[in-house]
Design an enzyme around this catalytic site. Structure first.
Site, PDB file in Angstrom:
ATOM      1  N   TYR A  32       0.822  -1.210   0.000  1.00 17.38           N
ATOM      2  CA  TYR A  32       0.000   0.000   0.000  1.00 17.38           C
ATOM      3  C   TYR A  32       0.852   1.253   0.000  1.00 17.38           C
ATOM      4  O   TYR A  32       2.070   1.187   0.171  1.00 17.38           O
ATOM      5  CB  TYR A  32      -0.966  -0.001   1.195  1.00 17.38           C
ATOM      6  CG  TYR A  32      -0.332   0.312   2.536  1.00 17.38           C
ATOM      7  CD1 TYR A  32       0.513  -0.597   3.167  1.00 17.38           C
ATOM      8  CD2 TYR A  32      -0.592   1.512   3.185  1.00 17.38           C
ATOM      9  CE1 TYR A  32       1.071  -0.303   4.400  1.00 17.38           C
ATOM     10  CE2 TYR A  32      -0.029   1.806   4.421  1.00 17.38           C
ATOM     11  CZ  TYR A  32       0.805   0.890   5.025  1.00 17.38           C
ATOM     12  OH  TYR A  32       1.367   1.175   6.238  1.00 17.38           O
ATOM     13  N   ARG A  51       8.176   4.506  -4.500  1.00 22.15           N
ATOM     14  CA  ARG A  51       8.179   3.539  -3.399  1.00 22.15           C
ATOM     15  C   ARG A  51       7.144   2.439  -3.653  1.00 22.15           C
ATOM     16  O   ARG A  51       7.385   1.263  -3.367  1.00 22.15           O
ATOM     17  CB  ARG A  51       7.915   4.244  -2.064  1.00 22.15           C
ATOM     18  CG  ARG A  51       8.047   3.297  -0.879  1.00 22.15           C
ATOM     19  CD  ARG A  51       8.010   4.031   0.439  1.00 22.15           C
ATOM     20  NE  ARG A  51       6.728   4.660   0.663  1.00 22.15           N
ATOM     21  CZ  ARG A  51       6.479   5.510   1.661  1.00 22.15           C
ATOM     22  NH1 ARG A  51       7.424   5.826   2.524  1.00 22.15           N
ATOM     23  NH2 ARG A  51       5.287   6.039   1.808  1.00 22.15           N
ATOM     24  N   HIS A  99      -1.637 -21.098  -0.473  1.00 22.75           N
ATOM     25  CA  HIS A  99      -0.470 -20.220  -0.298  1.00 22.75           C
ATOM     26  C   HIS A  99       0.185 -19.933  -1.645  1.00 22.75           C
ATOM     27  O   HIS A  99       0.589 -18.803  -1.913  1.00 22.75           O
ATOM     28  CB  HIS A  99       0.566 -20.872   0.631  1.00 22.75           C
ATOM     29  CG  HIS A  99       0.166 -20.847   2.067  1.00 22.75           C
ATOM     30  ND1 HIS A  99      -0.633 -21.806   2.629  1.00 22.75           N
ATOM     31  CD2 HIS A  99       0.431 -19.968   3.051  1.00 22.75           C
ATOM     32  CE1 HIS A  99      -0.831 -21.529   3.909  1.00 22.75           C
ATOM     33  NE2 HIS A  99      -0.204 -20.412   4.189  1.00 22.75           N
ATOM     34  N   LYS A 146       6.340  -1.628   1.771  1.00 19.57           N
ATOM     35  CA  LYS A 146       5.169  -1.109   2.498  1.00 19.57           C
ATOM     36  C   LYS A 146       4.051  -2.143   2.382  1.00 19.57           C
ATOM     37  O   LYS A 146       3.118  -1.999   1.584  1.00 19.57           O
ATOM     38  CB  LYS A 146       4.774   0.270   1.954  1.00 19.57           C
ATOM     39  CG  LYS A 146       4.028   1.117   2.976  1.00 19.57           C
ATOM     40  CD  LYS A 146       4.046   2.579   2.594  1.00 19.57           C
ATOM     41  CE  LYS A 146       3.017   3.411   3.328  1.00 19.57           C
ATOM     42  NZ  LYS A 146       3.130   3.452   4.766  1.00 19.57           N
TER      43      LYS A 146
END
Ligand code: PLP
Length: 284
Positions: A32, A51, A99, A146
């Site tokens: 995010y 970023r 997964h 992030k």
């Protein structure tokens, strides 16, 4: 403030739905960004997008979006003004829980807005100094990504609240890393110190701007390891983030920092920051 973006559509928040098999929901398999917009214009937008691209590349989530266009359109649809945009990109849904993933998944992209205050207009008196606690940094070793896996951050912030503080600072091997949602600075004898940029901290956009402003205005700074004792005997401690700006910390674990109030170097940096923002937004 009710229009959100979801997978190519702008729609009222209550109509936005994602699959229960979305990997963001099941595994926190997502990244995010939180990007401030002032008077409808993105602040350090390119740095945030760089970023985001770094986070997406690091976790191998597909990245083919026109981010700027999406964000600007969302902000305009929410009336422009001073808003922080939350943008989340998950790996998507395979319609089952597993997964393992395959590369054909289409990412889920969600964005929404929240009002924020404008630092240069709100002024120095709008900043409320914080009390913080220090806790063990139990996060993974890729804090430069992030990621939405924020359970450690959530738990320590709650612990801080339980102890009458408003922020938690992480310590790993007796080195302070950062706060639960902010970077960390201290001041000793007029010099600013902040932990080195590494995969143990998030490369904060506000952190970079503080160092840029310090450099430009000949305020000495060093990126160094900081231990608990150095933190306690600092003249000033601050934290920084895109939504909160630069905020003084006046107490750590019940110990008063410096004189127990915001210090002169913070005041100087706040002014430089507010001035930078004002010039950028007004051209004056
Ligand atoms: N560190 C962490 C863990 C954060 O979550 C944040 C912001 O949310 C920051 C630092 C500050 O980064 P920025 O200045 O880019 O908002």
């Amino acid at each position: 403030m009710n229009t959100v973006y979801l997978n190519g559509e702008f729609l009222p928040a209550e109509e936005a739905k994602v699959s229960v098999f979305d990997r963001g929901f099941l595994f926190g398999d997502s990244v995010y960004e939180v990007i401030p917009f002032y008077q409808g214009v993105g602040f350090r937008l390119q740095a945030h997008l760089d970023r985001l691209n770094h986070s997406l590349r690091a976790v191998r989530i597909k990245n083919e979006q026109h981010w700027e266009e999406i964000l600007e359109s969302l902000v305009a649809r929410n009336g422009g003004g001073n808003l922080s945009v939350y943008l989340q990109v998950t790996r998507g849904s395979a319609g089952k829980r597993s997964h393992a993933y395959d590369d054909s998944l289409e990412p889920t992209v969600f964005a929404c807005c929240t009002p924020i205050k404008d630092v240069w207009k709100a002024g120095v008196d709008s900043v409320v100094p914080l009390k913080a606690i220090v806790t063990e940094d139990l996060r993974w070793h890729r804090c430069d990504i992030k990621s939405t896996c924020l359970l450690p951050n959530i738990l320590v912030l709650q612990q801080a609240k339980d102890e009458g503080a408003q922020e938690a600072l992480f310590s790993r091997n007796d080195k302070l890393t950062e706060g639960s949602a902010c970077n960390l600075f201290l001041v000793k004898r007029g010099v600013i110190y902040t932990p080195k940029r590494s995969s143990e901290i998030l490369g904060g956009i506000t952190r970079e701007l503080i160092l840029e402003l310090a450099d430009k205005h000949a305020i000495q700074f060093q990126e160094v390891d900081i231990d608990y004792q150095q933190l306690l005997v600092a003249d000033e401690v601050w934290v920084s983030s895109s939504t909160r700006g630069i905020v003084p910390v006046i107490e750590v674990d019940g110990h008063k920092i410096g004189k127990g109030q915001s210090g002169p170097v913070w005041h100087k940096m706040f002014e430089l920051f507010a001035d930078f923002q004002r010039k950028l937004m007004t051209g004056l």
